[in-house]
Design an enzyme around this catalytic site. Structure first.
Site, PDB file in Angstrom:
ATOM      1  N   ARG A  81      -2.922   2.711   8.855  1.00 23.60           N
ATOM      2  CA  ARG A  81      -3.253   1.434   8.201  1.00 23.60           C
ATOM      3  C   ARG A  81      -2.014   0.563   8.061  1.00 23.60           C
ATOM      4  O   ARG A  81      -0.942   1.067   7.743  1.00 23.60           O
ATOM      5  CB  ARG A  81      -3.777   1.681   6.784  1.00 23.60           C
ATOM      6  CG  ARG A  81      -5.115   2.370   6.695  1.00 23.60           C
ATOM      7  CD  ARG A  81      -5.430   2.631   5.231  1.00 23.60           C
ATOM      8  NE  ARG A  81      -6.453   3.649   5.081  1.00 23.60           N
ATOM      9  CZ  ARG A  81      -7.753   3.383   4.854  1.00 23.60           C
ATOM     10  NH1 ARG A  81      -8.154   2.126   4.750  1.00 23.60           N
ATOM     11  NH2 ARG A  81      -8.628   4.351   4.732  1.00 23.60           N
ATOM     12  N   ARG A 140      -3.565  -0.536  -6.907  1.00 26.60           N
ATOM     13  CA  ARG A 140      -2.699  -1.710  -7.003  1.00 26.60           C
ATOM     14  C   ARG A 140      -3.054  -2.420  -8.285  1.00 26.60           C
ATOM     15  O   ARG A 140      -4.110  -2.140  -8.884  1.00 26.60           O
ATOM     16  CB  ARG A 140      -2.893  -2.629  -5.807  1.00 26.60           C
ATOM     17  CG  ARG A 140      -4.300  -3.123  -5.681  1.00 26.60           C
ATOM     18  CD  ARG A 140      -4.495  -3.977  -4.438  1.00 26.60           C
ATOM     19  NE  ARG A 140      -5.905  -4.309  -4.330  1.00 26.60           N
ATOM     20  CZ  ARG A 140      -6.483  -4.771  -3.238  1.00 26.60           C
ATOM     21  NH1 ARG A 140      -5.782  -4.942  -2.139  1.00 26.60           N
ATOM     22  NH2 ARG A 140      -7.757  -5.072  -3.232  1.00 26.60           N
ATOM     23  N   LYS A 183       0.827  -1.200   0.000  1.00 27.22           N
ATOM     24  CA  LYS A 183       0.000   0.000   0.000  1.00 27.22           C
ATOM     25  C   LYS A 183       0.862   1.251   0.000  1.00 27.22           C
ATOM     26  O   LYS A 183       0.644   2.182  -0.786  1.00 27.22           O
ATOM     27  CB  LYS A 183      -0.918  -0.027   1.235  1.00 27.22           C
ATOM     28  CG  LYS A 183      -1.913   1.107   1.244  1.00 27.22           C
ATOM     29  CD  LYS A 183      -2.829   1.022   2.457  1.00 27.22           C
ATOM     30  CE  LYS A 183      -3.597  -0.300   2.435  1.00 27.22           C
ATOM     31  NZ  LYS A 183      -4.658  -0.363   3.434  1.00 27.22           N
ATOM     32  N   ARG A 228       4.749 -48.916 -17.326  1.00 20.78           N
ATOM     33  CA  ARG A 228       5.156 -49.384 -16.003  1.00 20.78           C
ATOM     34  C   ARG A 228       4.751 -50.842 -15.821  1.00 20.78           C
ATOM     35  O   ARG A 228       3.590 -51.194 -16.048  1.00 20.78           O
ATOM     36  CB  ARG A 228       4.495 -48.541 -14.917  1.00 20.78           C
ATOM     37  CG  ARG A 228       4.896 -48.981 -13.525  1.00 20.78           C
ATOM     38  CD  ARG A 228       4.341 -48.067 -12.463  1.00 20.78           C
ATOM     39  NE  ARG A 228       2.914 -48.240 -12.302  1.00 20.78           N
ATOM     40  CZ  ARG A 228       2.177 -47.526 -11.446  1.00 20.78           C
ATOM     41  NH1 ARG A 228       2.742 -46.601 -10.712  1.00 20.78           N
ATOM     42  NH2 ARG A 228       0.879 -47.735 -11.348  1.00 20.78           N
ATOM     43  N   CYS A 277       6.173 -38.468 -13.071  1.00 22.18           N
ATOM     44  CA  CYS A 277       4.869 -38.959 -13.500  1.00 22.18           C
ATOM     45  C   CYS A 277       3.866 -38.965 -12.355  1.00 22.18           C
ATOM     46  O   CYS A 277       2.775 -39.471 -12.494  1.00 22.18           O
ATOM     47  CB  CYS A 277       4.985 -40.345 -14.121  1.00 22.18           C
ATOM     48  SG  CYS A 277       5.598 -41.582 -12.978  1.00 22.18           S
ATOM     49  N   SER A 321      11.899 -41.931 -13.620  1.00 23.77           N
ATOM     50  CA  SER A 321      10.658 -41.175 -13.606  1.00 23.77           C
ATOM     51  C   SER A 321      10.225 -41.102 -12.148  1.00 23.77           C
ATOM     52  O   SER A 321       9.967 -42.126 -11.519  1.00 23.77           O
ATOM     53  CB  SER A 321       9.614 -41.872 -14.467  1.00 23.77           C
ATOM     54  OG  SER A 321       8.392 -41.171 -14.350  1.00 23.77           O
ATOM     55  N   TYR A 334      11.189 -33.758 -18.322  1.00 28.89           N
ATOM     56  CA  TYR A 334       9.759 -33.651 -18.641  1.00 28.89           C
ATOM     57  C   TYR A 334       8.908 -33.836 -17.403  1.00 28.89           C
ATOM     58  O   TYR A 334       9.374 -34.357 -16.383  1.00 28.89           O
ATOM     59  CB  TYR A 334       9.355 -34.667 -19.722  1.00 28.89           C
ATOM     60  CG  TYR A 334       9.369 -36.110 -19.261  1.00 28.89           C
ATOM     61  CD1 TYR A 334       8.270 -36.665 -18.595  1.00 28.89           C
ATOM     62  CD2 TYR A 334      10.463 -36.922 -19.497  1.00 28.89           C
ATOM     63  CE1 TYR A 334       8.276 -37.984 -18.166  1.00 28.89           C
ATOM     64  CE2 TYR A 334      10.480 -38.239 -19.076  1.00 28.89           C
ATOM     65  CZ  TYR A 334       9.392 -38.765 -18.412  1.00 28.89           C
ATOM     66  OH  TYR A 334       9.412 -40.061 -17.978  1.00 28.89           O
ATOM     67  N   ARG A 388      -0.116 -47.179 -16.850  1.00 30.86           N
ATOM     68  CA  ARG A 388      -0.295 -48.180 -15.789  1.00 30.86           C
ATOM     69  C   ARG A 388      -0.878 -49.433 -16.431  1.00 30.86           C
ATOM     70  O   ARG A 388      -1.779 -49.338 -17.275  1.00 30.86           O
ATOM     71  CB  ARG A 388      -1.266 -47.684 -14.729  1.00 30.86           C
ATOM     72  CG  ARG A 388      -0.780 -46.489 -13.953  1.00 30.86           C
ATOM     73  CD  ARG A 388      -1.863 -46.035 -12.978  1.00 30.86           C
ATOM     74  NE  ARG A 388      -1.679 -44.653 -12.619  1.00 30.86           N
ATOM     75  CZ  ARG A 388      -2.130 -43.601 -13.314  1.00 30.86           C
ATOM     76  NH1 ARG A 388      -2.829 -43.800 -14.422  1.00 30.86           N
ATOM     77  NH2 ARG A 388      -1.894 -42.380 -12.914  1.00 30.86           N
ATOM     78  N   GLY A 438      -7.610  -7.979   5.557  1.00 30.63           N
ATOM     79  CA  GLY A 438      -8.379  -8.143   6.786  1.00 30.63           C
ATOM     80  C   GLY A 438      -7.635  -8.820   7.918  1.00 30.63           C
ATOM     81  O   GLY A 438      -8.211  -9.073   8.977  1.00 30.63           O
ATOM     82  N   GLY A 456       8.066 -40.978  -9.191  1.00 26.49           N
ATOM     83  CA  GLY A 456       6.687 -41.244  -8.802  1.00 26.49           C
ATOM     84  C   GLY A 456       6.449 -40.479  -7.510  1.00 26.49           C
ATOM     85  O   GLY A 456       6.558 -41.023  -6.420  1.00 26.49           O
ATOM     86  N   HIS A 500     -12.955 -30.268   6.023  1.00 31.19           N
ATOM     87  CA  HIS A 500     -12.823 -31.648   5.560  1.00 31.19           C
ATOM     88  C   HIS A 500     -13.377 -31.826   4.153  1.00 31.19           C
ATOM     89  O   HIS A 500     -12.713 -32.347   3.259  1.00 31.19           O
ATOM     90  CB  HIS A 500     -13.551 -32.576   6.540  1.00 31.19           C
ATOM     91  CG  HIS A 500     -13.466 -34.026   6.178  1.00 31.19           C
ATOM     92  ND1 HIS A 500     -14.436 -34.669   5.455  1.00 31.19           N
ATOM     93  CD2 HIS A 500     -12.500 -34.919   6.409  1.00 31.19           C
ATOM     94  CE1 HIS A 500     -14.075 -35.917   5.277  1.00 31.19           C
ATOM     95  NE2 HIS A 500     -12.905 -36.105   5.851  1.00 31.19           N
ATOM     96  N   MET A 512      -4.770  -7.730   9.409  1.00 30.14           N
ATOM     97  CA  MET A 512      -4.110  -6.845  10.370  1.00 30.14           C
ATOM     98  C   MET A 512      -4.983  -5.623  10.619  1.00 30.14           C
ATOM     99  O   MET A 512      -6.068  -5.497  10.075  1.00 30.14           O
ATOM    100  CB  MET A 512      -2.721  -6.489   9.863  1.00 30.14           C
ATOM    101  CG  MET A 512      -1.781  -7.686   9.961  1.00 30.14           C
ATOM    102  SD  MET A 512      -0.112  -7.266   9.472  1.00 30.14           S
ATOM    103  CE  MET A 512      -0.374  -6.747   7.801  1.00 30.14           C
TER     104      MET A 512
END
Lengths: 904, 904
Positions: free
Chosen positions: B91, B335, B22, B633, B852, B784, B872, B578, B100, B786, B451, B102
């Site tokens: 501020r 901003r 700010k 695999r 992967c 690779s 990759y 797979r 919000g 996993g 959750h 502080m």
């Protein structure tokens, strides 16, 4: 150009890297002026060069030629000379002994002409032709790659044809015929003739020995024994001497002290008119070495003199092979002798008494594995019952029980309180429940790395494998011993997991005198000399280990009685008190109430009821360990471990319902058990996660510890509790627990008016904890490496699931040398522990670092933990003396300590 | 002495580290000559000093005094002057926006005397007293720590007493009375009087802002947003201007372009006679910004001019707050503006077109997360049905289904093929089966880390949480919307996981135009401007990302149709095929036969029957991916995953027996299932262990691959198979597989007369594989990573068991910022990957390194993988464009790329 060939006189035992063990010792004896048949050694360096380049190093052939000429001059004979041939043996000899794993060829130099020369020289035509056929057989198989069975079949056929019972019944004409047959086999099998040229024989044999370094057997052996792949083997070319030239010849083996008991005095076997391989074959009975005095007193006196020289020179028990050729003594080999654990301790102590070695050396020559072996209970040999057979001792201990032939019966009988021995041809993972239930395991097949052996060692259960003489009939539920005794299910047998002995009936089992010594019940006056000497030797060496070691030794103990025993065994604290048992038994109902609680109040009520019970547990342990640290681990396993099994409950509910009944308890518990069920409990809601997830759980446990400690302090005691938080992966977890735990400790301090230390640390048992050890150290007063779980997560395999299922395969394939749950995996798990310790010390130099996994009691692992600078190891009470000994050995200078395994 | 205070004119936006966001922007505007109310900023450095030392840095007070005097001179007023007071706002303003989190205090300088001065100055007594009571309320709560509820209660009581409906109905006498009441509350609550001294008010407010950096909310927010703890906040002291001084005053917010769609043209809201907090409170309806032209055309023109200046200056969309005080325009804040994903792409492309920024910058300003969001299916807004309420979008997507209120019903209905939405107040782990079964989840409570939110995001399932307006009655199985609509079980609703919208009835769901574009079915002509522009912008920026990126992008695909789609989305190969599904369905019987086989022949027969089936699978994939690598695999999961569940089988057997029947199939399978049962399958006999343990299993799979490839080559195709061995922990495992696999490839080459490459590598998914990467690299053509399993073992928690059980708690506690299964854990897992890659490259510089795990599609993780030099990433086909974009962004110079999250 590098020198690749050394006459025996040019070498010494400090050159084992280059000359191998056998070559170095032959050189050593030669230079001591002992009667060694002349010869020379081709270096391991030459072998390495050959194996990497695929051809012999430049100049090696010439060098061999020069040494051969010198040897011929010394012996006054020429290799393979038709009139008076020099014969040589070509033997492998690597830096580390690899018995039977590489190749040997004897009698090099014999051919169709020199066989007659040997006849003349020895005056024994049958001997000469027998030597010749042995050469062809050994050479064809080893050097030319022919199928060895064909030669065995040929000799068997000849015996049938001639009515001979043994090889010795074959006479000279038979052997001449056999030589002709052998030559034909060689031609048919290899397309080549058996070489007549002596030097060609020699060169080919040398190459074969080089190549045998990379033979499959040798490679698997090296993987298992962790011998480096790139060492290569030396080759020893030695002029042949013969012990089978009549009754004034013979061969023998000797030890400078009794390698079984460690008692002073020479010990060995002698066989007249025989060669070394005859002793090994065991065709005739050997004589005790002392008998040689009557047969050839001069040679005997010379031998004793040599043995004395060798023992003073090597400053240790020596193991010797010798031959007497027509009355003259020849030394064929010596080395520092292998010995039993008891002998190792006694001989080390004797050599100190005799002023030959110092205490450091004595300590370097014994081992924790040996001490552990001596501490196992054993059969009382005075009361030996009928021996049925002898197998291979795979996991030490003495077990007595009723024979059962399958896993379910083992489980059922054990459930009735019966001690059982599970007898199988081999075990497989299906047998696991039975193996757990049994006191001991006996298999007729398998070996040291078979399923039964590996699993039993993992469980610390007595096991005998490879009892080949037994005929096990699991259908008939009997096994038959070689003497015809038939043992049926329910009969009692005894098995000795150290010696491999199998006995009919119940052998009385006695505690080890060492255990009685540690526990203060050993009566020296009524013990025999061997036992008294052994106890004194162990005590003396262990005292020296204590003086030497830098590592402290603690014990893992959950109960006051374990703590008491640990202290007797020398523990300097408790490195791990598991609190799981405090949630079991009668208290299970409270845990159930905690889990099933529907409100905070209900849960708190259950926790409140647990508090006084836990406090009493801790109080009793602190009392036993007064003045010494006690590391208490907060609850670790997932909650469902305190509840019934899901499958059992589901079956109970379903069966009750199907039959029109209601199993109320099962119905009540099933939903909670189903909710808490985890696919992989090891990777689930446990340890610090559980502590954070269940409100009040940290408070309960820390308060119980704090109140117990406060009570002890008020009584004038000196409790030293350390609170250990398990399964921490991130410092934030520890911060949360620390905040809560410190508040409780502070509160109890206030309430009781007693000052309580705030020693809070964590069990480091996850790779992430090691990787972020710098962060975690900021918030931890100590680290205790939980190497069991750390091994599980680092390798991604669980002990329960894998040790029985594929570890035996992995050992066979050479993927492991030892189970990583027994011996720390230096490259993987060890690297994490090393990294974490270094980082933690950088952040907090005074942080206390210990190990409480089972590796804390494993000798090789203890050396590793010493090397990386940990403060203590903690192990089961029974292993404490082992850990003290190995911690002392680990502190010795490298030159003195030798290998972890010592010389046993 | 360090300078701790900067006048706005002294700073600039390049000083955000010191002045906060700010402060930096206020300074920037001041220096651009824009009308900013004068003021000054106290640095973050001063805050840090205060927080670490516990006292203000020396000289700060004087410095504030000097700047205050200067400010008073500029304004021609003195702080709190009784006649004509200067009032200031205080501020917080940290480097990174923490909305919000502080504290802020307005109207500093008012007291019993200056309130009259303000009355005079403003000519508005009510305004003056309302400002005064606001100050006391805000100051008491924020600075003095009084309970804020008491003030709310007092104002509510006063309204009741006076019959006032809103705060605005309170007149001056009421407000005077309220000020008196407020002062009493302050005294009672804090024991102190509300301070009358203006400078004392200012100093206390500054300290309060400093301290608020360490407030609990702020700390949790920083943990979650991964903002460093040690940054501190700056404090901005700004002279107050008032938009609530009559109809020629007002306040507004504005954007330089539409932040929702990205369309060109100003956009914003204006509220007459109001202050900023009134806009936020939403008490009155705002006007569209354009209306300002009619109210104050000069100010409007000036504002447009300023917006143009700012956009050119900031070279980006700007977000502005302004106030008009008695006709004069003041800029209070600016901003770079937040925007939707669509707007981000369009604005970036527009700015390139307008010559304001280059393509690199455009790429830096969009994000993969935004692109992913744009690719989700969405409701067709034209056909919106009745909106029931709006909650918080927690996991994007559009879901339509029948309402159910409990997990078992969700499971049962889903099993019948019904699409269901699970509605709960909150979810807990018991609801997991229902969440898996449902198309979407709706909860009335919870937040972004509840959750439901965490689990749904983990599963990629649509989820709306915090729909507070809904009254959910799970017993009655209804929920009630604010408009009184009662929705019962079985009624159809639609939920929008992005907007949080909840609708009655089935909203039509349409595919994203971007998906249609990638799949080649987008018709630009029939699309509206917004959509056409968006597609063009994405296409252009993505093309630039492709040109920029160093990382290749592959897809994880198990089926030919997935492979085809991946290719359409731009995948440059398959990083993970797979093979598990190749053992399921109809083929389950063959797997059973393999497992139950009692002889080698029986097992081989089962393997032989699988061969042609697998070959056909691989053939089809190779065909789709012709010319591109396909990493196959070998079988990974433990065998029991292909067999029925132990509990189910046990119940079947027990129930059948209890009722006098026989369940033959269950009886047959139970022993095998029991034998293969593992406590922790994730840590069991799987991957390479399984391949080594089951004779013939490697041969089967490699032969199927080899024969499929050979067939393609014969047809003129160009298959590029890579054989990947899973769960390797030790190089020896890989060596054994390589030996066997190479032999098979060689054999198939011979049989078919076709040359087959031997590209054999390993999935690195265990900590030990990373720790021994140097050894493993010797035997691997590629690694690779996993990262899913590597995260599991490094942290020691499994995704299945933990993500639902304690991850929400851990997010609340700030232990995680993001789930380590979503975003790579740099300190732990990332460290292993970095170490392993560096070591592997040292040993084998050309080794191919990829990822992967699911992290391959996660923006922040992609930046990490780029940083450590992998070759990759591989992700689900749908994420391929996201990965392409982020791989491009990761390759930008740091100055251009900004943060991973970009400006959305």
């Amino acid at each position: 150009m590098a020198k690749h060939v050394y006459d025996f006189a040019e070498g010494g035992r400090d050159m084992v890297d280059l000359l191998g063990g056998k070559g170095g010792n032959l050189a050593e004896m030669t230079n001591l002026g002992l009667p060694v048949p002349p010869g020379f050694t081709i270096t391991t360096e030459a072998c390495r060069a050959f194996l990497s380049e695929g051809e012999l190093p430049a100049g090696l052939n010439d060098e061999i030629g020069e040494h051969l000429v010198k040897l011929e001059q010394t012996m006054g004979r020429k290799l393979g000379d038709p009139e008076d041939p020099l014969l040589v043996s070509v033997r492998s000899g690597a830096k580390f002994s690899m018995p039977g794993m590489m190749d040997t060829v004897l009698d090099i130099g014999l051919n169709d002409l020199s066989v007659d020369g040997l006849t003349k020289q020895s005056g024994n035509e049958r001997f000469a032709w027998d030597s010749y056929r042995r050469l062809i057989q050994m050479f064809a198989k080893t050097v030319m790659g022919a199928n060895g069975d064909l030669f065995e079949e040929a000799i068997a056929a000849l015996k049938t044809e001639t009515g001979a019972h043994t090889d010795l019944d074959l006479d000279t004409p038979h052997l001449k015929k056999l030589v002709a047959t052998y030559k034909k086999i060689v031609k048919q099998e290899t397309g080549l003739d058996f070489p007549m040229e002596p030097r060609a024989q020699l060169d080919a044999a040398i190459l074969a020995v080089f190549k045998s370094w990379n033979g499959e057997r040798a490679r698997i052996y090296r993987r298992q024994e962790r011998i480096a792949e790139n060492l290569g083997t030396a080759v020893n070319i030695c002029s042949m001497v013969f012990g089978n030239l009549g009754l004034n010849s013979g061969t023998g083996v000797a030890f400078t002290r009794d390698p079984a008991t460690g008692a002073r005095g020479v010990y060995g076997d002698y066989l007249e008119d025989a060669q070394g391989e005859d002793v090994v074959a065991g065709i005739r009975n050997t004589l005790a070495l002392q008998e040689l005095e009557h047969l050839n007193s001069a040679a005997y006196a010379q031998l004793l003199d040599i043995m004395n020289t060798l023992e003073h020179h090597y400053r240790d028990l020596c193991d010797i092979e010798f031959t007497i050729e027509k009355g003259k003594l020849w030394m064929l080999q010596t080395r520092v002798g292998k010995r039993t654990a008891a002998a190792a301790f006694r001989i080390a102590a004797q050599l100190v008494e005799e002023g030959i070695i110092g205490m450091d050396e004595a300590l370097g020559r014994v081992s924790g594995a040996g001490l552990a072996e001596l501490m196992f209970p054993r059969f009382d040999e005075k009361t030996a019952t009928a021996s049925l057979t002898k197998g291979m001792g795979a996991s030490p201990g003495a077990a007595v029980g009723k024979v059962v032939f399958d896993s379910p019966t083992a489980v059922a009988e054990a459930a009735k309180g019966e001690a059982v021995i599970l007898v199988r041809t081999e075990t497989n993972p299906d047998d696991l429940p039975g193996m757990i239930a049994a006191k001991g395991i006996l298999t007729s097949r398998g070996g040291k790395t078979s399923h039964a052996a590996v699993v039993a060692r993992g469980m610390g259960k007595t096991c005998v494998v490879a009892a080949h003489e037994l005929v096990v009939d699991t259908k008939a539920m009997t096994f038959t011993a070689p003497d015809g005794t038939v043992v049926s299910q329910g009969d009692v047998i005894s098995i000795d997991g150290k010696t491999g002995g199998v006995y009919l009936g119940a052998m009385p089992v006695v505690a080890s005198p060492l255990v009685r010594f540690f526990e203060g019940t050993f009566d020296a006056d009524s013990a025999d000399t061997d036992t008294r000497d052994l106890v004194a030797a162990v005590e003396r060496i262990l005292r020296h280990a204590d003086a030497r070691r830098r590592l402290f030794v603690r014990a893992n103990a959950d109960m006051p009685e374990d703590a008491r025993r640990a202290r007797l065994y020398g523990a300097e604290g408790i490195g791990l008190t598991r609190t799981e048992h405090m949630f079991l038994g009668e208290r299970r109902k409270l845990v159930e109430a905690m889990v099933l609680a529907e409100t905070d109040e209900e849960r708190q009520a259950a926790l409140d009821a647990l508090l006084p019970l836990q406090r009493a547990d801790f109080y009793a342990i602190f009392k036993e360990m007064d003045g010494l640290p006690v590391t208490v681990r907060l609850i670790d396993p997932p909650l469902h471990e305190f509840l019934p099994d899901l499958t059992d409950l589901s079956v109970r509910v379903a069966v009750a319902r199907a039959t029109g009944k209601v199993d109320e308890e099962a119905e009540r518990l099933l939903p909670a058990v189903r909710r808490l069920k985890e696919q992989n409990p090891m990777l689930g809601l446990r340890g610090v996660r559980l502590c954070l997830a269940i409100p009040g759980l940290i408070k309960l446990q820390v308060r119980a510890i704090a109140e117990a400690a406060a009570q002890r302090i008020k009584e004038g005691g000196n409790p030293v509790p350390e609170v250990m938080v398990p399964v921490v992966g991130a410092v934030q977890e520890l911060e949360h627990v620390r905040e809560e735990a410190e508040a409780v400790l502070e509160a109890v301090s206030q309430e009781t008016g007693v000052h309580l230390e705030k020693m809070i640390g964590t069990m480091i048992e996850l790779p992430r904890a090691c990787l972020t050890a710098g962060q975690i150290a900021e918030s931890a007063d100590f680290f205790s490496y939980g190497t069991n779980d750390l091994t599980q997560t680092t390798w991604g395999f669980s002990r329960d699931d894998c040790e029985a299922s594929f570890f035996p395969l992995y050992m066979d394939l050479g993927i492991f040398g030892a189970s990583p749950f027994e011996t720390i995996d230096r490259d993987g798990v060890g690297k994490l522990v090393r990294m974490a310790s270094a980082t933690a010390r950088t952040v907090k130099p005074g942080i206390e670092l210990g190990v409480c996994g089972e590796h804390g009691g494993d000798p090789e692992s203890i050396h590793f933990f010493n090397e990386i600078g940990l403060d203590y190891v903690s192990c089961s009470p029974f292993r404490v003396p082992v850990a003290r000994l190995e911690a002392g050995r680990a502190a010795l200078p490298k030159a003195v300590s030798g290998s972890v395994k010592s010389s046993q």
